[in-house]
Scaffold this motif. Structure first.
Motif, PDB file in Angstrom:
ATOM      1  N   LEU A   1     -10.504  36.620   9.206  1.00 17.00           N
ATOM      2  CA  LEU A   1     -10.216  35.258   8.755  1.00 17.00           C
ATOM      3  C   LEU A   1     -11.065  34.256   9.531  1.00 17.00           C
ATOM      4  O   LEU A   1     -11.712  33.379   8.955  1.00 17.00           O
ATOM      5  N   THR A   2     -11.073  34.405  10.850  1.00 18.73           N
ATOM      6  CA  THR A   2     -11.877  33.506  11.687  1.00 18.73           C
ATOM      7  C   THR A   2     -13.350  33.594  11.308  1.00 18.73           C
ATOM      8  O   THR A   2     -14.046  32.577  11.256  1.00 18.73           O
TER       9      THR A   2
ATOM     10  N   VAL B   1     -13.993  31.682   8.068  1.00 14.82           N
ATOM     11  CA  VAL B   1     -13.948  30.237   8.310  1.00 14.82           C
ATOM     12  C   VAL B   1     -15.227  29.781   9.016  1.00 14.82           C
ATOM     13  O   VAL B   1     -15.849  28.790   8.637  1.00 14.82           O
ATOM     14  N   LYS B   2     -15.635  30.553  10.033  1.00 17.71           N
ATOM     15  CA  LYS B   2     -16.865  30.213  10.775  1.00 17.71           C
ATOM     16  C   LYS B   2     -18.074  30.180   9.848  1.00 17.71           C
ATOM     17  O   LYS B   2     -18.908  29.276   9.913  1.00 17.71           O
TER      18      LYS B   2
ATOM     19  N   ILE C   1     -18.034  27.033   7.878  1.00 25.30           N
ATOM     20  CA  ILE C   1     -18.383  25.875   8.717  1.00 25.30           C
ATOM     21  C   ILE C   1     -19.898  25.840   8.929  1.00 25.30           C
ATOM     22  O   ILE C   1     -20.546  24.793   8.794  1.00 25.30           O
TER      23      ILE C   1
ATOM     24  N   VAL D   1     -12.444  25.124   4.185  1.00 27.72           N
ATOM     25  CA  VAL D   1     -12.906  26.315   4.913  1.00 27.72           C
ATOM     26  C   VAL D   1     -11.954  27.502   4.749  1.00 27.72           C
ATOM     27  O   VAL D   1     -12.129  28.539   5.381  1.00 27.72           O
ATOM     28  N   THR D   2     -10.929  27.364   3.904  1.00 28.72           N
ATOM     29  CA  THR D   2      -9.979  28.455   3.716  1.00 28.72           C
ATOM     30  C   THR D   2      -9.974  28.877   2.251  1.00 28.72           C
ATOM     31  O   THR D   2     -10.288  28.092   1.362  1.00 28.72           O
TER      32      THR D   2
END
Lengths: 595, 192
Positions: B95-96, B99-100, B103, B122-123
Motif C-alpha cells: 500500500l505504501t 501511494v509513493k 506521489i 493517492v489511494t
C-alpha cells in the motif's frame, strides 16, 4: 473525532428508520396473522391460485417438526437449483458474454451461500455469472432466503403468543404471504427508484466504449494451459500492451440490487458490490440502501410486540439493538476518519480520512456507517473495502458479526437470534435470584435452555474450529494475501462471516479455492440451519406451554433493566467466545500501526 | 414427509417464476419507459459514438488531463469488466509503495506544486471504477493543467467549479467532481 456531517447523518438515519419501522411492522403482523388488508384484497386471487396449484390447504397448520422439514426442503431445492444453473449456464439462455460453466466447488459454495442468506462470494460476478444465473438463481434465492428467515421468526413469535397449541403455522402459507405482500412490492418500487438514480436494468451484451486516453499496461503472458507464465525466479512474465477500449458490464442489476439489500442478502451483482457505481451510483441511493438493510429487521421488532400483544416488548428489543448500533457506528466512523498515519508520514493530507478502498462520492461517514450496518445486519454488501479499513475500523465489522448477527441482524434471523439471547438473559437473571425463569408468560425449562445453548454455541464453534483448521492447513495458508496479523484477521473474518451468514469479506483472502469453497460452504450451511432447527424446536415447545400469570415476582421484560441485561448478555457471550482470536488479529495490528 | 414434496416443488417453481422472471422483466420494462438513459448505463455519446459512462471512471495518466483515483483492477486500471479494490491492509508495504509511486508521478508532472496532496488522489477506490475525485484533488491539479495546455488557471478553475457536485440535498455523500466529464469539457474548451 467524528465530523458534524457524520453526526447529522447518523441522527437522520435513525429518525427515518424508526419512522418507517412502525407502520411496516404493523402491516407485516397483519399480513402474517392473515388479517385482511388492502394488499391482500389486491393479491388474494393470486395467493389463492398459488395454493390451489400447489395443493396447499391454507387453514391446515403444522407442528414444529413438519414446519422445519418444509423449510429445509424448500431451501434444499433452492441450493440445488442455484448449483445446476451455474453448472449449465453456458448452454442456457441470457448469457450474451458466453460465460463458462462454473466449477463444482465454486458452484457448491455459491449455492449454499445464497440459499443460507449469507451471500459470501468467492467469484467475481461480472466475469462469472450469466444474466440467467443472476436473476433466476441468485436473485430468487435473495427472496427465498429472506422469506425463510422471516417465517422462522414469525413461527417463534407465535410460540410466545399462543398457549397449549400444537401448531406454529403453515410454512407454505407463510412463505407465500411474506414474498407476495412484503418482499415483492417493496422491491418493485425500490428497484425502479434505483434505476432512476443510475442503476442499470437491461439484458444487453456488455458495451465497449472508446476511452479518451490510451491505457498502457503490462499484460501477464499466459501459457498454453491458461496459467500465467513465470520466469526462473517465479516472477510473472509480462508483455507491454495498450488498450483504448473500456468494456462496461450490463445486466438486470436494479431488480436484484433491491432485494439484495431489503432481504439483507448482500451478494453483489458485480465484484465490487455496492461500491460499484452501477450498483450504488449516488449518495442518495446509498442512504436508501443503508435504510433498506435495517428496515425489515427493525419492523419485525414492532411486529413482534404487536403479535405478543404488548408493544413495549418489541420496543425494548428495538432499543437494545439501537443502542449497540450507535456505539459501533461511532467507533467505525471515528477510526476511519483518523486515517492511516503511515500515509501521513509520506506528506499526504489525511484530513479526508482513510480513503483507501473507499469511493469519493461516499467518503468516510457514509462508508463507516454502511460497514457498521451491513455487518450488524448480516447483509454483507459493502460500499467500501473492509480489508483496507484501519485496524480498529476493521475491528468493528468483525466484532459486529461476532455478536451473532442479532443487533438488527438479518431479516428474521436477527430477531430470532435476539429472542434466543433474551431467553438466555432471563435465564441468567433467574439463576441470580433463584426463580424459575420466564419470558412473555412462558416458563423457560431445561429443554428450552438446551435448544438455546445449541443455537448460541453452534456459530462460535464453526468460526473458531474453522479458523484453526484453515491456519494449520497448508491449503488454507496458501491464499492469505496480506502478511502478518492482518492475514490472520482475513481468515478469522472469512469464517466469522460465513458461519454468521453475513457474507462480507476482508477480500484479500483468495477464497475461491476448493479448500475454502468447501470449508466455508459447510460453515454457512450449519451456521444457518444449525440455528433454525433449534429455534423452531423452541417455538414448538413454547406454543405447547400454558401461559402463566404475571405476579409480583415476574421480572418485567420491557424496562431499562431488561434492556441492559439483554445488551450485557449479547456482549458478554460474544466477548467470551472471541476475545483470544481478536487479540491475535486486529488488536495486534492496531498496536503495530500506532506504535 | 411425502405430503411435503408436492407443495414444496410446486410452490418453489411458482414463486421462482414470479420473483425470477416476472419481477426483473417488469423492472426492466418500467425502467426502459421512465429512465431509458439510466437503465442503459448512463452513456456519454460524442459524435454518435459512446465514449464512456457518466458513472464509470476512466484511466488518465497524461498530465494534460485531470487524474482520478488510483484503480486496482487487473490487468489494467479502470478495467470495466473487473471491478475491484486493492484490498491492501493499512500496514501492507504494498500500500505504501502504491501511494509513493503516485506521489512521485504527481511531483514529476508538476515539480513546483507545494500544496498538500489530498488523500483521495493517492489511494485506490473500492470499485476501481470511481468516477469522482474530491474538489481538493482537482484544485491540486489546476496549475499543472493550465500550464501544460497554455490556458489561464482561472479558466480551469471555472471548469472545476462548474463540475463540482455538492452533497445531495446538502447532507448525503461528499462534494465531488466527475473526472471524465471534466476532462471532456477541458478538451472542448482547449479547442475553442
Amino acid at each position: 473525532m467524528m465530523t458534524t456531517h457524520a453526526w447529522l447523518l447518523l441522527g437522520l438515519y435513525l429518525l427515518i428508520l424508526l419512522l418507517l419501522a412502525k407502520p411496516l411492522g404493523v402491516y407485516m403482523a397483519n399480513v402474517m396473522e392473515g388479517k385482511s388488508s388492502w394488499a391482500r384484497r389486491l393479491g388474494g386471487p393470486i395467493e389463492n391460485l398459488i395454493y390451489r396449484l400447489c395443493g396447499v390447504k391454507k387453514d391446515e397448520e403444522m407442528g414444529w417438526l413438519p414446519y422445519t422439514l418444509a423449510i429445509l426442503l424448500f431451501n434444499l431445492l433452492g441450493a440445488l437449483t442455484v448449483y445446476c444453473l451455474q453448472r449449465l449456464q453456458l448452454w442456457l439462455p441470457l448469457n450474451p458474454q458466453a460465460l463458462a460453466n462454473i466449477s463444482a466447488d465454486s458452484s457448491f459454495n455459491t449455492a449454499i451461500s445464497f440459499a443460507t442468506n449469507t451471500n459470501w462470494q468467492g467469484y467475481s460476478g461480472e466475469s462469472t455469472m450469466s444474466y440467467l444465473t443472476q436473476m433466476l438463481g441468485l436473485a430468487v434465492q435473495n427472496f427465498f432466503s429472506a422469506a425463510t428467515g422471516i417465517v422462522v421468526v414469525i413461527a417463534l413469535i407465535r410460540g410466545f403468543a399462543r398457549h397449549t397449541a400444537k401448531t406454529i403455522g403453515n410454512a407454505w402459507v407463510d412463505l407465500t404471504r411474506i414474498t407476495l405482500y412484503v418482499l415483492l412490492p417493496i422491491s418493485l418500487v425500490y428497484a425502479v427508484f434505483l434505476v432512476g438514480q443510475g442503476v442499470i436494468q437491461n439484458f444487453d451484451a456488455y458495451k465497449d466504449v472508446t476511452t479518451l486516453e490510451v491505457t498502457k499496461y503490462d499484460n501477464p503472458k499466459n501459457g498454453p494451459d491458461g496459467q500465467p507464465l513465470k520466469d526462473d525466479k517465479g516472477v510473472v512474465i509480462t508483455e507491454s500492451a495498450e488498450t483504448q477500449t473500456q468494456t462496461l458490464p450490463m445486466g438486470p442489476v436494479a431488480s436484484q440490487e433491491a432485494i439484495k439489500m431489503l432481504g439483507t442478502n448482500g451478494g453483489g451483482i458485480f465484484n465490487a458490490n455496492s461500491a460499484h457505481p452501477y450498483e450504488n451510483p449516488t449518495p442518495l441511493a446509498n442512504f436508501i440502501q443503508m435504510l433498506s438493510i435495517f428496515l425489515i429487521p427493525a419492523a419485525l421488532c414492532i411486529a413482534f410486540g404487536r403479535m405478543v400483544g404488548d408493544m413495549r416488548q418489541g420496543w425494548a428489543v428495538l432499543i437494545a439493538m439501537t443502542l449497540m448500533f450507535v456505539v459501533m457506528a461511532i467507533t467505525a466512523m471515528h477510526f476511519e476518519q483518523q486515517g492511516n498515519p503511515l500515509l501521513g508520514q509520506l506528506g499526504v493530507d489525511m484530513s479526508a480520512g482513510n480513503m483507501e478502498g473507499k469511493e469519493a462520492r461516499f467518503g468516510i461517514s457514509e462508508s463507516g456507517l454502511f460497514a457498521t450496518i451491513t455487518t450488524l445486519a448480516s447483509c454483507g454488501a459493502v460500499n467500501a473495502m473492509h480489508d483496507s479499513f484501519t485496524p480498529m475500523g476493521g475491528f468493528v465489522p468483525l466484532w459486529n458479526m461476532m455478536l451473532g448477527e442479532v443487533v438488527f441482524g438479518g431479516v428474521g434471523t436477527g430477531l430470532y437470534g435476539m429472542l434466543v439471547f433474551a431467553i438466555m438473559a432471563v435465564f441468567i437473571a433467574g439463576l441470580m435470584i433463584g426463580r424459575t425463569p420466564e419470558y412473555l408468560g412462558k416458563k423457560i425449562e431445561a429443554y428450552d435452555m438446551k435448544m438455546v445453548s445449541i443455537a448460541i454455541l453452534v456459530t462460535p464453534l464453526l468460526v473458531l474450529a474453522g479458523t484453526a483448521i484453515a491456519v494449520m492447513a497448508a491449503d488454507g495458508r496458501a491464499t492469505i494475501y496480506n502478511p502478518g496479523a492482518h492475514g490472520f484477521s482475513e481468515v478469522l473474518y472469512a469464517f466469522t462471516s460465513a458461519a454468521n451468514n453475513n457474507g462480507s469479506a476482508f477480500a484479500g483472502l483468495g477464497a475461491n479455492t476448493p479448500f475454502y469453497n468447501v470449508m466455508l460452504g459447510i460453515a454457512m450451511w450449519f451456521g444457518r440451519f444449525g440455528v433454525i432447527v433449534p429455534v423452531l424446536a423452541i417455538a414448538g415447545s413454547l406454543a405447547a406451554k400454558k401461559r402463566i400469570a404475571v405476579t409480583a415476582g415476574t421480572m418485567p421484560t420491557h424496562g431499562p433493566l431488561f434492556v441492559m441485561l439483554l445488551i450485557g448478555t449479547v456482549v458478554l457471550i460474544g466477548a467470551l467466545n472471541y476475545v483470544p482470536a481478536l487479540a491475535l488479529g486486529p488488536v495486534v495490528e492496531h498496536l503495530m500501526l500506532w506504535k | 414427509m411425502k405430503t411435503l414434496f408436492r407443495p414444496a416443488i410446486s410452490l418453489f417453481i411458482l414463486l421462482t417464476l414470479i420473483t425470477g422472471i416476472v419481477y426483473p422483466l417488469l423492472v426492466a420494462g418500467i425502467g426502459k419507459a421512465v429512465f431509458p438513459d439510466q437503465a442503459a448505463g448512463s452513456l456519454i455519446v460524442k459524435d454518435g459514438k459512446p465514449v464512456g459512462s457518466k458513472l464509470i471512471g476512466q484511466n488518465f495518466s497524461d498530465p494534460k488531463y485531470f487524474w482520478g483515483r488510483l484503480s486496482a483492477t487487473g490487468p489494467y486500471p479502470y478495467n470495466g469488466s473487473a471491478s475491484s479494490g486493492s484490498n491492501l491492509g493499512p500496514l501492507n508495504p504494498a500500500l505504501t509503495d502504491a501511494v509513493k509511486a503516485r506521489i512521485d508521478a504527481l511531483k514529476a508532472a508538476d515539480p513546483g506544486n507545494k500544496l498538500p496532496i489530498p488523500v483521495d488522489l493517492v489511494t485506490a477506490s473500492g470499485s476501481g471504477l470511481d468516477p469522482h475525485i474530491s474538489p481538493a484533488a482537482a484544485v491540486y491539479q489546476v496549475e499543472r493543467i493550465a500550464r501544460l495546455r497554455g490556458i489561464k488557471a482561472a479558466t480551469v478553475v471555472g471548469l472545476v467549479d462548474r463540475h463540482t457536485e455538492s452533497r445531495q440535498f446538502g447532507i448525503f455523500g461528499e462534494p465531488r467532481i466527475n473526472v471524465l466529464s471534466l476532462n471532456l469539457a477541458l478538451d472542448q474548451s482547449s479547442k475553442q
